[in-house]
Design a protein around this motif. Structure first.
Motif, mmCIF file in Angstrom:
data_model
loop_
_atom_site.group_PDB
_atom_site.id
_atom_site.type_symbol
_atom_site.label_atom_id
_atom_site.label_comp_id
_atom_site.label_asym_id
_atom_site.label_seq_id
_atom_site.Cartn_x
_atom_site.Cartn_y
_atom_site.Cartn_z
ATOM 1 N N THR A 32 0.838 -1.199 0.000
ATOM 2 C CA THR A 32 0.000 0.000 0.000
ATOM 3 C C THR A 32 0.873 1.248 0.000
ATOM 4 O OG1 THR A 32 -1.864 1.096 1.111
ATOM 5 C CG2 THR A 32 -0.153 0.200 2.519
ATOM 6 N N THR A 33 0.326 2.315 -0.521
ATOM 7 C CA THR A 33 0.985 3.617 -0.499
ATOM 8 C C THR A 33 0.201 4.539 0.418
ATOM 9 O OG1 THR A 33 1.866 3.387 -2.742
ATOM 10 C CG2 THR A 33 1.700 5.620 -1.844
ATOM 11 N N ILE A 34 0.901 5.154 1.363
ATOM 12 C CA ILE A 34 0.273 6.039 2.345
ATOM 13 C C ILE A 34 0.658 7.472 2.032
ATOM 14 C CG2 ILE A 34 0.150 6.629 4.789
ATOM 15 C CD1 ILE A 34 0.863 3.654 5.337
ATOM 16 N N ASN A 35 -0.320 8.312 1.812
ATOM 17 C CA ASN A 35 -0.082 9.728 1.544
ATOM 18 C C ASN A 35 0.098 10.483 2.855
ATOM 19 O OD1 ASN A 35 -0.531 9.373 -1.313
ATOM 20 N ND2 ASN A 35 -2.712 9.243 -0.838
ATOM 21 N N ILE A 36 0.998 11.473 2.867
ATOM 22 C CA ILE A 36 1.318 12.225 4.070
ATOM 23 C C ILE A 36 1.096 13.712 3.809
ATOM 24 C CG2 ILE A 36 3.100 12.769 5.781
ATOM 25 C CD1 ILE A 36 4.487 10.150 5.002
#
Length: 451
Positions: A171-175
């Motif tokens: 998964t890719t987590i946006n910050i």
């Protein structure tokens, strides 16, 4: 063992819950299939296992201050996981308190699954040095959006982000980072990619421009995760606080429970507006009576920015705070305790109400604050999971119960939803732990949809 119950407030806010939506797709067929009758499987009711992730614990920070090389910090660590029904921790079965031999180096790191009231935490206390104070990292249920409302950046501040992917796929987590001046575009701090079940620890020190007010939103469209942020502050070489900032609920009406005001510290309330337009907030104090917080009515929060409101002037006691806004906001409270040798800070988060929940407090005294109205069964357990006390309490708006050092675990069951959290304390520090909702109400991931 005697517990003290005190009715303290009038009224309780209702926390808006974020909801998620799903989209189903169908593949067209060349010829429609003929309808046929198929027996439907019998529906299943009741609880089913869910996974609580234990992932965060206190970390050493390279501060260059009065660290363990210069002084004996006299650190001690404790970790524990509790379930009142059959459960597993990384595949090992247990009931009650998780055997200590399954925990490594005073930290709870693993996956707890089961049908009971499951709660866990990793707690560290230090009597001297940079890490002086009390820091508690709870096990958490996964979600697709985490708000970390707390901390600062610049000279004298250190921040460490801890994330674990709860999904079976990468998964890719946006910050997104917000400050007192608005949303910040920070090179190298826009997203984080994690493999299935992967973890990451990221030092944020020096990445975020100097600012006294910070809030971070992490979000993913491809999976669920858990996250926390350790914050540490020095005033020159004097310890100024260490804590773990944990997930805060967001909405137009949020409640921060477990606020214990004392004579020996300061308190403030932080609100973050993630929207492109200003939003207006009002704060209600749930103390001996429900009343608007003076100076916090109809306050405008600038677009994509963070605002702090002072809680000075409140009488010592136990409180909850309701933050109401015309758009979704996230909020937290900071409590600072000061003595001759330094200070410690506890960051509190807005939380959702629970009907069955627990806290792993370890060998620390504290004050459990419940907000709501109705009957509550309150139980405490020792380090081995043996029951110490069992009481049915009547909560009238807000009630507080003192947790003795021998009560390592606390279990709460209410007929009506309650907000609840405990403020733990030692001679040198304070830390905050919210009630962890049991697995029967945490079987699905909380989804947040952004326009």
């Amino acid at each position: 063992m005697k517990k003290t119950l005190g009715a303290l407030v009038t009224g309780i806010g209702v926390l808006a819950l974020a909801a998620g939506t799903g989209i189903a797709t169908a593949t067209p067929w060349a010829q429609p299939a003929q309808p046929r009758t198929v027996a439907a499987p019998q529906g299943q009711t009741g609880p089913r296992p869910a996974s609580l992730l234990c992932y965060a614990s206190a970390r050493s920070a390279d501060t260059g201050g009065i660290n363990a090389v210069d002084v004996d910090e006299r650190k001690s660590s404790w970790a524990g996981v509790f379930s009142d029904a059959a459960a597993t921790f990384d595949g090992t079965a247990f009931t009650g308190a998780l055997p200590q031999q399954l925990l490594v180096s005073g930290a709870a790191v693993g996956v707890a699954s089961g049908e009971g009231v499951i709660a866990g935490a990793s707690i560290q206390t230090a009597e001297a040095g940079d890490s002086r104070g009390l820091i508690a990292a709870p096990c958490e249920w996964p979600t697709n959006t985490v708000w970390l409302v707390g901390g600062a950046s610049g000279v004298g501040n250190w921040s460490t982000l801890m994330v674990r992917n709860a999904s079976a796929t990468a998964t890719t987590i946006n910050i997104d980072v917000y400050s007192s001046t608005g949303r910040l575009e920070i090179q190298g701090l826009t997203s984080l990619s994690l493999e299935a079940g992967g973890e990451a620890t990221r030092d944020l020190t020096g990445l975020i421009p100097d600012d006294p007010r910070i809030a971070i939103r992490l979000s993913s469209e491809t999976g669920s995760f858990v996250a926390a942020m350790q914050v540490l502050q020095l005033d020159g070489v004097t310890p100024a606080g260490i804590d773990m900032v944990t997930d805060s609920s967001a909405g137009t009406d949020v409640v921060i429970p477990g606020v214990v005001i004392s004579d020996s510290g300061a308190a403030s309330l932080r609100v973050v507006n993630p929207h492109d337009e200003p939003t207006t907030v009002s704060v209600t104090t749930l103390g001996k009576e429900e009343s608007p917080l003076e100076g916090a009515q109809g306050v405008e929060v600038a677009p994509q920015s963070v605002l702090d409101l002072s809680l000075a002037g409140l009488a010592p006691g136990s409180y909850a705070f309701r933050v109401s806004a015309n758009d979704d906001v996230a909020a937290g409270v900071s409590l600072t305790r000061t003595d001759d040798d330094g200070a410690d800070v506890a960051w509190l988060a807005a939380r959702e109400p629970v009907t069955r929940g627990g806290i792993s407090a370890g060998p620390h005294e504290g004050t459990l604050v419940l907000s709501g109205s109705g009957q509550v069964n309150w139980r405490s357990y020792d380090s081995e999971g043996r029951e110490l006390d069992n009481q049915t309490l009547t909560v009238d708006k807000v009630a507080s119960v003192e947790i003795p050092a021998e009560a390592y675990y606390v279990r709460v069951e209410a007929r009506e939803p309650m907000y609840g959290a405990a403020l733990l304390h030692t001679e040198t520090g304070v830390a905050w732990l919210a009630l962890t909702q049991d697995s029967t109400s945490s079987q699905s991931v909380r989804l947040t949809v952004a326009n």
